[in-house]
Design a protein around this motif. Structure first.
Motif, short mmCIF file in Angstrom:
data_model
loop_
_atom_site.label_atom_id
_atom_site.label_comp_id
_atom_site.label_asym_id
_atom_site.label_seq_id
_atom_site.Cartn_x
_atom_site.Cartn_y
_atom_site.Cartn_z
N PHE A 89 61.90 -21.74 79.68
CA PHE A 89 61.20 -20.52 80.10
C PHE A 89 59.70 -20.63 79.86
O PHE A 89 58.88 -20.15 80.64
N ALA A 90 59.32 -21.32 78.75
CA ALA A 90 57.91 -21.40 78.36
C ALA A 90 57.04 -22.11 79.38
O ALA A 90 55.84 -21.85 79.45
N VAL A 91 57.62 -23.00 80.17
CA VAL A 91 56.80 -23.76 81.13
C VAL A 91 56.82 -23.14 82.52
O VAL A 91 56.32 -23.75 83.47
N GLY A 116 54.60 -16.56 78.02
CA GLY A 116 53.76 -16.87 76.88
C GLY A 116 52.29 -16.66 77.15
O GLY A 116 51.85 -15.62 77.66
N ALA A 117 51.50 -17.68 76.82
CA ALA A 117 50.04 -17.58 76.95
C ALA A 117 49.61 -17.34 78.38
O ALA A 117 48.66 -16.58 78.64
N THR A 118 50.28 -17.97 79.33
CA THR A 118 49.90 -17.77 80.74
C THR A 118 50.15 -16.33 81.17
O THR A 118 49.41 -15.78 81.99
N ALA A 119 51.18 -15.69 80.60
CA ALA A 119 51.44 -14.29 80.93
C ALA A 119 50.40 -13.38 80.28
O ALA A 119 50.04 -12.34 80.85
N VAL A 120 49.92 -13.77 79.10
CA VAL A 120 48.90 -12.96 78.42
C VAL A 120 47.62 -12.91 79.25
O VAL A 120 46.99 -11.85 79.39
N VAL A 121 47.21 -14.05 79.81
CA VAL A 121 45.94 -14.09 80.56
C VAL A 121 46.11 -13.64 82.01
O VAL A 121 45.11 -13.49 82.72
N ASP A 122 47.35 -13.42 82.44
CA ASP A 122 47.60 -12.98 83.82
C ASP A 122 48.28 -11.61 83.79
O ASP A 122 49.50 -11.52 83.59
N PRO A 123 47.54 -10.55 83.93
CA PRO A 123 48.12 -9.20 83.83
C PRO A 123 49.22 -8.93 84.84
O PRO A 123 50.01 -7.99 84.66
N SER A 124 49.32 -9.70 85.91
CA SER A 124 50.34 -9.43 86.93
C SER A 124 51.72 -9.88 86.48
O SER A 124 52.72 -9.53 87.12
N CYS A 125 51.80 -10.64 85.41
CA CYS A 125 53.10 -11.13 84.94
C CYS A 125 53.85 -10.01 84.21
O CYS A 125 53.28 -9.29 83.39
#
Length: 708
Positions: free
Chosen positions: A412-414, A419-428
């Protein structure tokens, strides 16, 4: 196994009944177990309560030596096998019963990630080598980070059993040596025991100062405590003629010494070193005072029925109290005062039941004493083997369950919104429940990286290589302590995706800095090994035959400030200077840049513990100011060192100024300050972008060989 000896008069005899229960001994047992239990429940209130264990050691040394002397007096020989059989019947049934209860409870309620550790320690405890298992853990960085197993208190029982195994052999050897000379046994026994006491005490003082973590659990550093109790039995208690009142004063003086040691000794003190004389001599003094019969004496107070009862069940209270302290939070969460008081009551009740239905029946079972000690040994061997076998099988089952769930979390992390990519992408969209689950996240570490750490016990430089060895996109190095190791999964993912050849150099608690580490435990060996490793790492990084395009480093901010000031105004200043020296020397020698990742948050309370207790990620947060309250010397060092760039991921760890345990649907930490592998994997795209930005922002590197 036995040795013949002409009967001699035992100086350990008191009165006409040498086997009667002495009130002061039972009172000391009650004091000892009370100190240990109260220390484990309220360590800040009674910081030295662990000395209760030392009180037990002295009592055991005295009683067992006195027992062996009585046997010599009665039979003229030391019957070792029979002695061992009696010890097994006295101690093993309750011990194995509690271990079995721990094993079953762990299977039903324990966190899966803790299974391997707990069952390994159950196995070690069942064969009485738990002290050596804990000593090994004390020099294993990752094992130190694991919560204390519910069998940890078995270390002292292991030390005691090892004493029971060796001491009658020593008696037998002395008896054999003087078998033809009557009356010489006591003299030679005193000389031998005296030599053991002096040698063990000297070793204890030295080893406690140089390697305190291991020294605490070592049988060799504890032997003198048993030996002083034994010496008291060998020298004799009736030689000094004192009245009841002086002996009563002496008895209370001993209790005062024990109480003082429980109040002033700290777990950070080198123990058992010279400071252990305080509780040990206090116990010796109480036993020396003996049964005075004087009103107001310690033995009179100890004759009170509740005290005698606690002394009588002290062994089982000791067995039960620690598992309850460790395992009850699995169900209730952090222990309240009411829960702690309930643990005291439950320990006493369980101890009484165990003594009534386990200890006493097996100790007195005639079928176990038939044909000497053969049935005893067979039964003990079978029971221990069953526990060891079950302890070997259970972790395998647990590991399979953990591995499957961790693999799902890593997968799931990749993904693009985790994770971090979801934090910097508000659309996630956030994942409903963070993965890995709190009960397994401690195991969310990269096994390939764990093999790359140079431990405290050596200064060896270990180079681990990942990515494409042909290095089509360049050669990169990651160097630092365990926090650098926690970032390694992100760097490994980047290396695989970008075609880097990645070399990793890691040592727990050892930043890439030209400072001398300070350690609260004063582990001189670890300090020296850190310096050796750092020098070797610096040489490897600057090796012209294996050049690096850039180096990434980070270290634990707290450890970074735990350095010797070395002429600087503060340890922080010394740390900044030491980091600049290492990084600047590398840049000057190679012309390659250094990228420093600011340290991640350090939680006051482990977010994993919070998640396990509350099951609500929303309650497991901390302010940015609180999480970064320890100044990171890497920030100042990077700002003032040419060729060094800083990567700050604070807004990823603490979006909108609030640090969270759940970041983008991933449990971000596996303890209070190490990132989980899953979160590190999710961090790779963000870290890659920051690396590119940092490299682009750096001015041209200085010419190789110039000062920087």
């Amino acid at each position: 196994m036995s040795a013949q000896l002409s009967p001699v008069r035992s100086p350990a005899r008191r009165g006409s009944n040498p086997v009667r229960i002495l009130p002061e001994i039972q009172g000391l047992r009650a004091v000892a177990v009370a100190l240990v239990v109260l220390f484990h429940l309220w360590p800040n209130r009674l910081p030295g309560g662990f000395v209760g264990v030392d009180v037990f050691f002295v009592i055991s040394g005295f009683l067992i030596t006195a027992h062996l002397l009585r046997e010599v007096e009665r039979t003229g020989r030391v019957r070792i096998v029979q002695f061992w059989g009696r010890r097994i019947r006295r101690l093993l049934p309750a011990s194995l019963f509690v271990l079995a209860a721990i094993g079953v409870t762990t299977y039903l309620l324990g966190p899966l990630s803790a299974w391997p550790t707990i069952y390994r320690h159950i196995a070690a405890s069942s064969v009485y080598i738990e002290n050596w298992a804990l000593a090994a853990d004390s020099v294993d960085y990752w094992a130190q980070a694991v919560a204390a197993p519910p069998t940890q208190h078995y270390w002292s029982l292991s030390v005691e059993e090892q004493f029971y195994f060796v001491w009658p052999v020593v008696f037998s050897a002395v008896a054999f040596a003087v078998r033809a000379a009557r009356g010489r046994f006591l003299g030679l026994a005193r000389i031998v025991l005296g030599a053991i006491v002096l040698a063990s005490f000297a070793y204890s003082v030295w080893y406690s100062a140089t390697n305190p973590s291991v020294a605490y659990f070592s049988t060799l550093t504890r032997a003198w405590e048993f030996g002083l109790g034994g010496m008291l039995a060998l020298v004799g208690l009736t030689r000094v003629r004192l009245g009841p009142v002086p002996r009563a004063v002496i008895g209370w003086t001993g209790i005062a010494l024990i109480a003082l040691s429980a109040l002033v000794i700290r777990s950070s003190d080198p123990f058992p070193g010279a400071i252990a004389l305080l509780p040990v001599l206090g116990t010796v003094v109480v036993i020396f005072a003996g049964t005075t019969g004087a009103r107001g004496s310690f033995d009179a107070a100890a004759s009170w029925r509740p005290v005698q009862f606690l002394g009588d069940v002290s062994y089982s209270v000791y067995l039960w109290h620690w598992p309850l302290i460790v395992m009850l939070p699995w169900v209730l969460g952090p222990l309240s005062t009411v829960a702690k008081l309930a643990i005291i009551l439950a320990s006493v009740v369980l101890a009484y039941v165990t003594k009534l239905f386990i200890e006493d029946p097996t100790r007195n079972a005639t079928w176990l004493t038939a044909r000497r000690a053969v049935p005893t040994f067979i039964t003990a061997a079978v029971a221990s083997a069953l526990l060891v076998g079950a302890s070997a099988v259970a972790p395998t089952v647990g590991q399979q369950m953990v591995a499957s769930r961790l693999a799902e979390a890593n997968a799931f992390a990749v993904t693009s919104c985790a994770g971090a990519t979801a934090v910097v992408d508000p659309s996630c969209a956030a994942n409903a429940a963070p993965v890995p689950a709190a009960d397994i996240v401690f195991g969310d570490a990269d096994p390939d990286i764990e093999k790359c750490f140079s431990q405290d016990s050596n200064g060896e430089l270990i180079r681990c290589s990942f990515g494409d060895p042909a290095a089509p996109a360049g050669r990169v190095a990651l160097v630092g302590d365990s926090h650098a190791g926690a970032l390694a999964p992100a760097m490994m993912r980047l290396a695989a995706e970008r075609g880097w050849a990645l070399d990793v150099f890691l040592k727990p608690g050892c930043p890439w800095s030209q400072t001398t580490r300070f350690r609260p435990d004063n582990n001189v060996t670890a300090i020296e090994n850190c310096s050796s490793w750092r020098d070797a790492a610096s040489a490897a990084l600057a090796d012209p035959s294996r050049p690096y395009d850039f180096v990434v480093t980070t270290s634990y901010a707290i450890v970074g400030n735990m350095v010797v000031a070395d002429g600087q105004a503060t340890p922080y200043d010394a740390s900044v200077a030491g980091l600049r020296a290492s990084w600047g020397d590398f840049v000057a020698r190679t012309g390659a840049p250094v990228l420093v990742v600011r340290d991640n948050p350090n939680w006051d309370r482990s977010p994993v513990d919070c998640l396990m207790a509350t099951k609500d990620p929303g309650q497991c947060t901390e302010s940015e100011a609180q999480a970064f309250s320890n100044p990171d010397p890497q920030i100042a060092a990077a700002a003032h060192t040419p060729g060094v760039g800083l990567i700050d991921l604070t807004e990823v760890y603490c979006p909108q100024g609030t640090c969270a345990a759940d970041l983008g649907g991933i449990t971000a930490y596996r303890d209070a300050h190490h990132l989980s592998r899953s979160f590190a994997l999710s961090l790779a795209p963000v870290l890659g972008q920051r690396i590119d930005t940092a490299l682009a922002a750096l001015p041209p590197a200085p010419t190789k060989g110039s000062s920087g």
